[in-house]
Design an enzyme around this catalytic site. Sequence first.
Site, PDB file in Angstrom:
ATOM      1  N   SER A 137      41.321  41.246  43.352  1.00  0.00           N
ATOM      2  CA  SER A 137      40.537  40.345  44.216  1.00  0.00           C
ATOM      3  C   SER A 137      41.417  39.909  45.386  1.00  0.00           C
ATOM      4  O   SER A 137      42.659  39.888  45.254  1.00  0.00           O
ATOM      5  CB  SER A 137      40.128  39.115  43.406  1.00  0.00           C
ATOM      6  OG  SER A 137      39.780  38.040  44.251  1.00  0.00           O
ATOM      7  N   TYR A 150      40.722  31.804  37.954  1.00  0.00           N
ATOM      8  CA  TYR A 150      40.347  33.120  38.494  1.00  0.00           C
ATOM      9  C   TYR A 150      41.494  33.699  39.310  1.00  0.00           C
ATOM     10  O   TYR A 150      41.868  34.870  39.145  1.00  0.00           O
ATOM     11  CB  TYR A 150      39.091  32.967  39.353  1.00  0.00           C
ATOM     12  CG  TYR A 150      38.534  34.277  39.890  1.00  0.00           C
ATOM     13  CD1 TYR A 150      37.704  35.076  39.109  1.00  0.00           C
ATOM     14  CD2 TYR A 150      38.819  34.708  41.188  1.00  0.00           C
ATOM     15  CE1 TYR A 150      37.188  36.271  39.593  1.00  0.00           C
ATOM     16  CE2 TYR A 150      38.310  35.894  41.690  1.00  0.00           C
ATOM     17  CZ  TYR A 150      37.488  36.676  40.892  1.00  0.00           C
ATOM     18  OH  TYR A 150      36.976  37.865  41.380  1.00  0.00           O
TER      19      TYR A 150
HETATM   20  P1  NAI Z   1      28.721  40.757  38.278  1.00  0.00           P
HETATM   21  O1  NAI Z   1      28.634  39.386  37.716  1.00  0.00           O
HETATM   22  O2  NAI Z   1      27.633  41.248  39.167  1.00  0.00           O
HETATM   23  O3  NAI Z   1      28.915  41.817  37.100  1.00  0.00           O
HETATM   24  C1  NAI Z   1      29.851  41.607  36.079  1.00  0.00           C
HETATM   25  C2  NAI Z   1      29.411  42.354  34.825  1.00  0.00           C
HETATM   26  O4  NAI Z   1      30.426  42.133  33.836  1.00  0.00           O
HETATM   27  C3  NAI Z   1      28.093  41.857  34.247  1.00  0.00           C
HETATM   28  O5  NAI Z   1      27.244  42.955  33.934  1.00  0.00           O
HETATM   29  C4  NAI Z   1      28.517  41.104  32.987  1.00  0.00           C
HETATM   30  O6  NAI Z   1      27.531  41.160  31.936  1.00  0.00           O
HETATM   31  C5  NAI Z   1      29.784  41.860  32.606  1.00  0.00           C
HETATM   32  N1  NAI Z   1      30.668  41.059  31.745  1.00  0.00           N
HETATM   33  C6  NAI Z   1      31.009  39.752  31.884  1.00  0.00           C
HETATM   34  N2  NAI Z   1      31.790  39.375  30.863  1.00  0.00           N
HETATM   35  C7  NAI Z   1      31.972  40.467  30.082  1.00  0.00           C
HETATM   36  C8  NAI Z   1      32.673  40.704  28.868  1.00  0.00           C
HETATM   37  N3  NAI Z   1      33.357  39.728  28.236  1.00  0.00           N
HETATM   38  N4  NAI Z   1      32.644  41.935  28.340  1.00  0.00           N
HETATM   39  C9  NAI Z   1      31.943  42.932  28.953  1.00  0.00           C
HETATM   40  N5  NAI Z   1      31.241  42.769  30.080  1.00  0.00           N
HETATM   41  C10 NAI Z   1      31.247  41.547  30.636  1.00  0.00           C
HETATM   42  O7  NAI Z   1      30.133  40.783  39.011  1.00  0.00           O
HETATM   43  P2  NAI Z   1      30.728  41.695  40.205  1.00  0.00           P
HETATM   44  O8  NAI Z   1      30.676  40.902  41.436  1.00  0.00           O
HETATM   45  O9  NAI Z   1      30.139  43.044  40.167  1.00  0.00           O
HETATM   46  O10 NAI Z   1      32.266  41.740  39.760  1.00  0.00           O
HETATM   47  C11 NAI Z   1      32.881  42.898  39.208  1.00  0.00           C
HETATM   48  C12 NAI Z   1      34.383  42.737  39.345  1.00  0.00           C
HETATM   49  O11 NAI Z   1      34.731  42.664  40.719  1.00  0.00           O
HETATM   50  C13 NAI Z   1      34.939  41.467  38.698  1.00  0.00           C
HETATM   51  O12 NAI Z   1      36.183  41.758  38.090  1.00  0.00           O
HETATM   52  C14 NAI Z   1      35.134  40.545  39.883  1.00  0.00           C
HETATM   53  O13 NAI Z   1      36.127  39.575  39.639  1.00  0.00           O
HETATM   54  C15 NAI Z   1      35.539  41.527  40.952  1.00  0.00           C
HETATM   55  N6  NAI Z   1      35.358  41.064  42.326  1.00  0.00           N
HETATM   56  C16 NAI Z   1      34.108  40.781  42.808  1.00  0.00           C
HETATM   57  C17 NAI Z   1      33.944  40.350  44.120  1.00  0.00           C
HETATM   58  C18 NAI Z   1      32.608  40.027  44.710  1.00  0.00           C
HETATM   59  O14 NAI Z   1      32.551  39.525  45.843  1.00  0.00           O
HETATM   60  N7  NAI Z   1      31.499  40.283  44.036  1.00  0.00           N
HETATM   61  C19 NAI Z   1      35.096  40.208  45.012  1.00  0.00           C
HETATM   62  C20 NAI Z   1      36.366  40.555  44.405  1.00  0.00           C
HETATM   63  C21 NAI Z   1      36.476  40.955  43.110  1.00  0.00           C
END
Ligand code: NAI
Length: 255
Positions: A137, A150
Site C-alpha cells: 500500500s 493498517y
Molecule cells: P476488498 O474489500 O474489495 O476485497 C477484499 C477481499 O478480501 C474481500 O473479498 C474479503 O472477503 C476478503 N477477505 C477479507 N478478510 C479475509 C480473510 N481473513 N481471509 C480471506 N479473505 C478475506 O478490498 P480491495 O480494495 O480489493 O483490497 C485488496 C488488497 O489491496 C488489500 O490487501 C488492500 O489492503 C490492498 N490495497 C487496496 C487499495 C484500494 O484503494 N482499494 C489501495 C492499496 C492497497
Amino acid sequence: MTRVIIITGAGSGIGQGTALTFAERGDWVVAADIDLTAAQRTLAGTTQPSAHMAVRCDVSDESSVQKMVANVLARYGRIDVLVNNAGILISKPLHLTSWPEWQRILNTNLGSVYLCSAAVLPTMLAQKAGAIINIASPHSFATTTNIAAYAASKGGVVALTRQMAMDYGRLGIRTNCVVPGAIDTAMLRSDIAHGDGVEASLAGWARVQPIGRVGQPADIAHVIHWLAGPDAAFVLGAAIHADGGMLAQLTPATD
Ligand code: NAI
C-alpha cells in the site's frame, strides 16, 4: 503447461479483477476468500468456471490456510503463483485501536502473507519455481492520519517481501509486491462512506492522484499478471508502484 494461481481475497475488488485477468489469459485460478459465495461469484464471471476452484479460506487462520493449500494440491498437483491480496482496513489512531482490532488487522494483512507463503513454499521449492506477489500500500512508505494498524501491517508486507526475495530468489521463487494507489473497490468505498459522500470523495481521490483518476481493479491485476510471468523474470524483491503517481508527489497539483 497450464499454471495454477492462488489468489486470496478473490471475492471482491483487486482480488476479483486479478482472478478474472488470470482466468481470461488461460491460467487455472483458485479464488480463495473468507466469503465463499463471493469467490464463487467471481468465478461465475469466467468463461469456464469449472476449470477453476473457489475455496473458503480465512487467511488469518493457520489450519484454514493449510486446508486450502492441501485442497489445491489434491486437485491440481502444483502451485505456480500465490497472490497474497486479502486485506482489511480500520481507520483509527493507535490509542483508539483495541488490541483485538490490532491483532485482526496485523493477522489478516501481514500474518496471512506468512501463513499462505509458508503453506505453498514446500511445493514451490520442490518445483524449483514459483512467484509470490504481495499487495502492499502507499501506507507502506508514507501515510495519512489515523490509520496505525493498517500502516504498520503494510510496512511489514514490504519488509517481508524483501526478506522472501533474499531467501528464495536463488531457489527459483520470485517474491515481489505491488503498491496500488486508490482503487475503486468495496474497501475504498466503505472507508470514505462518511463526510462528503462516496462519489465526492472518489472525485477527491481522483484529484489528488497525479494521473487524474481513481484506479480500477484491472489496473492492478495487469501489473500482478506481468509480475507473475516470464517478462518479469529479473524482477525480485521489488515494490512496484501502480499508484497513479501518488507517491511521486510532494504536494498535490493545484491546477
Ligand atoms: P476488498 O474489500 O474489495 O476485497 C477484499 C477481499 O478480501 C474481500 O473479498 C474479503 O472477503 C476478503 N477477505 C477479507 N478478510 C479475509 C480473510 N481473513 N481471509 C480471506 N479473505 C478475506 O478490498 P480491495 O480494495 O480489493 O483490497 C485488496 C488488497 O489491496 C488489500 O490487501 C488492500 O489492503 C490492498 N490495497 C487496496 C487499495 C484500494 O484503494 N482499494 C489501495 C492499496 C492497497
